[in-house]
Design a protein around this motif. Structure first.
Motif, mmCIF file in Angstrom:
data_model
loop_
_atom_site.group_PDB
_atom_site.id
_atom_site.type_symbol
_atom_site.label_atom_id
_atom_site.label_comp_id
_atom_site.label_asym_id
_atom_site.label_seq_id
_atom_site.Cartn_x
_atom_site.Cartn_y
_atom_site.Cartn_z
ATOM 1 N N UNK A 281 0.768 -1.233 0.000
ATOM 2 C CA UNK A 281 0.000 0.000 0.000
ATOM 3 C C UNK A 281 0.800 1.284 0.000
ATOM 4 N N UNK A 282 2.087 1.243 0.335
ATOM 5 C CA UNK A 282 2.891 2.455 0.405
ATOM 6 C C UNK A 282 3.468 2.773 -0.969
ATOM 7 N N UNK A 283 3.179 3.977 -1.480
ATOM 8 C CA UNK A 283 3.695 4.360 -2.798
ATOM 9 C C UNK A 283 4.760 5.438 -2.709
ATOM 10 N N UNK A 284 4.851 6.114 -1.563
ATOM 11 C CA UNK A 284 5.852 7.170 -1.383
ATOM 12 C C UNK A 284 6.033 7.370 0.110
ATOM 13 N N UNK A 285 7.282 7.482 0.566
ATOM 14 C CA UNK A 285 7.517 7.595 2.002
ATOM 15 C C UNK A 285 8.851 8.266 2.267
ATOM 16 N N UNK A 286 8.942 8.912 3.428
ATOM 17 C CA UNK A 286 10.208 9.545 3.789
ATOM 18 C C UNK A 286 10.119 10.241 5.118
ATOM 19 N N UNK A 287 11.006 11.225 5.308
ATOM 20 C CA UNK A 287 11.039 11.964 6.557
ATOM 21 C C UNK A 287 12.373 12.629 6.793
ATOM 22 N N UNK A 288 12.558 13.100 8.037
ATOM 23 C CA UNK A 288 13.788 13.800 8.415
ATOM 24 C C UNK A 288 14.858 12.833 8.905
ATOM 25 N N UNK A 289 16.112 13.220 8.657
ATOM 26 C CA UNK A 289 17.252 12.433 9.157
ATOM 27 C C UNK A 289 18.375 13.401 9.536
ATOM 28 N N UNK A 290 18.084 14.268 10.512
ATOM 29 C CA UNK A 290 19.001 15.359 10.851
ATOM 30 C C UNK A 290 20.350 14.887 11.381
ATOM 31 N N UNK A 291 20.450 13.664 11.883
ATOM 32 C CA UNK A 291 21.734 13.211 12.416
ATOM 33 C C UNK A 291 22.529 12.335 11.476
ATOM 34 N N UNK A 292 22.007 12.031 10.304
ATOM 35 C CA UNK A 292 22.645 11.032 9.437
ATOM 36 C C UNK A 292 23.981 11.498 8.871
ATOM 37 N N UNK A 293 24.052 12.738 8.407
ATOM 38 C CA UNK A 293 25.296 13.229 7.809
ATOM 39 C C UNK A 293 26.421 13.186 8.835
ATOM 40 N N UNK A 294 26.140 13.636 10.054
ATOM 41 C CA UNK A 294 27.148 13.593 11.114
ATOM 42 C C UNK A 294 27.509 12.153 11.451
ATOM 43 N N UNK A 295 26.532 11.271 11.475
ATOM 44 C CA UNK A 295 26.758 9.851 11.751
ATOM 45 C C UNK A 295 27.696 9.230 10.722
ATOM 46 N N UNK A 296 27.664 9.765 9.502
ATOM 47 C CA UNK A 296 28.502 9.227 8.429
ATOM 48 C C UNK A 296 29.818 9.985 8.266
ATOM 49 N N UNK A 297 30.146 10.821 9.248
ATOM 50 C CA UNK A 297 31.456 11.457 9.258
ATOM 51 C C UNK A 297 31.475 12.907 8.852
ATOM 52 N N UNK A 298 30.323 13.496 8.571
ATOM 53 C CA UNK A 298 30.274 14.899 8.180
ATOM 54 C C UNK A 298 29.982 15.807 9.356
ATOM 55 N N UNK A 299 29.900 17.112 9.071
ATOM 56 C CA UNK A 299 29.530 18.077 10.099
ATOM 57 C C UNK A 299 28.021 18.014 10.310
ATOM 58 N N UNK A 300 27.527 18.466 11.472
ATOM 59 C CA UNK A 300 26.077 18.445 11.701
ATOM 60 C C UNK A 300 25.336 19.134 10.549
ATOM 61 N N UNK A 301 24.463 18.386 9.916
ATOM 62 C CA UNK A 301 23.752 18.858 8.726
ATOM 63 C C UNK A 301 22.338 18.304 8.751
ATOM 64 N N UNK A 302 21.357 19.179 8.651
ATOM 65 C CA UNK A 302 19.984 18.680 8.625
ATOM 66 C C UNK A 302 19.676 18.059 7.267
ATOM 67 N N UNK A 303 18.752 17.117 7.281
ATOM 68 C CA UNK A 303 18.367 16.457 6.033
ATOM 69 C C UNK A 303 16.934 15.971 6.091
ATOM 70 N N UNK A 304 16.282 15.974 4.950
ATOM 71 C CA UNK A 304 14.923 15.467 4.842
ATOM 72 C C UNK A 304 14.719 15.008 3.401
ATOM 73 N N UNK A 305 13.910 13.963 3.217
ATOM 74 C CA UNK A 305 13.698 13.474 1.859
ATOM 75 C C UNK A 305 12.632 12.400 1.805
ATOM 76 N N UNK A 306 12.452 11.868 0.613
ATOM 77 C CA UNK A 306 11.512 10.771 0.431
ATOM 78 C C UNK A 306 11.890 9.987 -0.810
ATOM 79 N N UNK A 307 11.286 8.810 -0.958
ATOM 80 C CA UNK A 307 11.420 8.017 -2.179
ATOM 81 C C UNK A 307 10.053 7.507 -2.572
ATOM 82 N N UNK A 308 9.816 7.442 -3.872
ATOM 83 C CA UNK A 308 8.566 6.883 -4.377
ATOM 84 C C UNK A 308 8.892 5.684 -5.260
#
Length: 429
Positions: A281-308
């Motif tokens: 039933x899900x055709x498109x989904x996403x959300x915020x991931x504000x800690x992901x860039x920092x978790x992957x070695x970058x500086x604190x960077x906000x992020x948000x997105x989705x995939x369909x």
């Protein structure tokens, strides 16, 4: 006798009669994203396995069960990408695209790979269009992503078939407090949980909320709610998002069990769901991931997105009979020529017409053939009109023009008037 060659189960060919709908869908999305100021990025299909372990989470179903992972000749562990966000974040970091707090609005398209049980709407190679936005932290950009998809559903004619579900997962700190309360509650009802939920309780307790097991769902009715543990920052952000969606006139429901299947989400999560495709039933989904860039070695960077999911949305268009009639026609005009002199003249004439009408889909007959066989091919092509050039027409510098899909008599058109005539007829057709 050797076994006949065939595609791998769950990895499907997209045949010529299917590709016009795919191109229509992809083109509609690409034009919309251009209008909203998003730029396309293209990432490799294969990444180091560690990328997905660090981003998605080692105790998620994707990493534990579903990734196509192999060792290359150098002994490196590589994985066919199971989703696009981690690869996009990697590319953004590697090329410094978010340096000095630079906002980025990116989109990508391509195949993803997960070793799942193939079924209608779920495949092992599937295609996604994804959007990722970096260094914009307010609820306005969360709202833009949702408004954008709402506009897309309108363009595709499927708004009435999809529903928006929202939730907020809060910050990692508030989520940690909620996990403690949830684990305490579920542990007191351990004997009523299904086996998979009992396992998740020890590894990733939030995923228990996403269970499809009826007995476990009954237990969850009285479970603690994430909303009661949200910090002020997350609550304000979520209220701001809901206010913007209300202002835009976009209906939504709050789903307190919506957690998404990846570890990197925080604050906003959302899904567009439909009841027209059965279990998928899900055709498109996403959300915020504000800690992901920092978790992957970058500086604190906000992020948000989705995939369909392209396959599911294509299936939804077909199910709802929202496939535009004109996209099934790949040829506007079919040119039949009889005799070598006419074939030479037809080639030159068709190229002149293409110069004047670059968007005209004009197919010239190849392989010669009788009048009957060429007309049969013209009809099979789906063209609206046939052009006929033989010795008599060539001598008079005219070409026969015959409607194939409606009323109208055959007529002769002068060579130098053909492009103007076709422009009028094809637009009207």
């Amino acid at each position: 006798m050797s076994k006949s060659l065939q595609a791998i189960r769950g990895m499907n060919d997209i045949l010529p009669e299917q590709t016009p709908l795919w191109r229509y869908f992809e083109g509609t999305v690409a034009r919309l994203l251009d209008n909203y100021g998003y730029k396309q990025i293209r990432m490799p299909i294969v990444e180091f396995t560690e990328l997905f372990k660090r981003s998605i989470g080692e105790v998620t179903d994707i990493v534990e069960k579903e990734m196509y992972t192999f060792e290359d000749r150098n002994g490196d562990s590589l994985t066919l990408r199971p989703e696009g966000t981690a690869a996009c974040v990697r590319a953004v970091l590697e090329h410094g695209l978010t340096g000095a707090g630079q906002p980025q609005k990116l989109w990508y398209i391509g195949p993803m790979f997960r070793h799942e049980r193939p079924q209608k709407g779920r495949y092992r190679q599937f295609h996604q269009i994804g959007l990722e936005v970096f260094n914009i932290d307010g609820p306005d950009i969360d709202a833009e992503l949702i408004v954008l998809t709402w506009r897309l559903w309108g363009l595709l004619g499927i708004r009435d078939a999809v529903k928006l579900e929202l939730n907020s997962l809060g910050t990692s700190e508030s989520r940690g407090r909620y996990k403690v309360a949830l684990v305490e509650y579920l542990s007191a009802h351990l004997d009523k949980l299904d086996e998979d939920s009992q396992r998740r309780l020890k590894t990733n307790p939030l995923r228990v909320l996403d269970t499809k097991n009826a007995d476990t769902q009954a237990v969850l009715v009285n479970a603690p709610k994430m909303a009661d543990y949200l910090d002020d920052e997350s609550r304000i952000h979520f209220e701001g998002l809901k206010a913007r969606l209300d202002a835009a006139g976009i209906p939504f429901v709050i789903n307190t069990k919506l957690v998404r299947g990846l570890d990197y989400y925080s604050k906003t999560v959302f899904e567009w769901v439909t009841d027209k495709l059965g279990a998928q039933g899900t055709v498109c989904a996403g959300g915020r991931y504000d800690g992901l860039v920092e978790q992957m070695g970058g500086k604190p960077t906000t992020g948000v997105g989705f995939a369909m999911g392209i396959e599911r949305l294509i299936l939804l268009l077909e199910t709802l009979e929202q496939v535009p009639e004109e996209i099934s026609r790949q040829v506007d005009v079919y040119l039949c020529a009889f005799g070598e002199a006419a074939e030479l003249a037809a080639l030159a004439l068709s190229e002149k017409v293409r110069d004047q009408l670059p968007n005209l889909r004009l197919q010239i007959n190849a392989g010669a053939g009788s009048f009957k066989s060429q007309f049969k091919k013209a009809d099979k092509s789906g063209a609206l009109y046939a052009l006929i050039l033989g010795e008599d027409e060539l001598a008079q510098q005219v070409i026969g023009f015959k409607p194939l899909r409606g009323q109208g008599e055959q007529q002769n058109i002068a060579f130098d008037a053909l492009a103007a005539h076709l422009a009028t007829c094809v637009v009207q057709g």
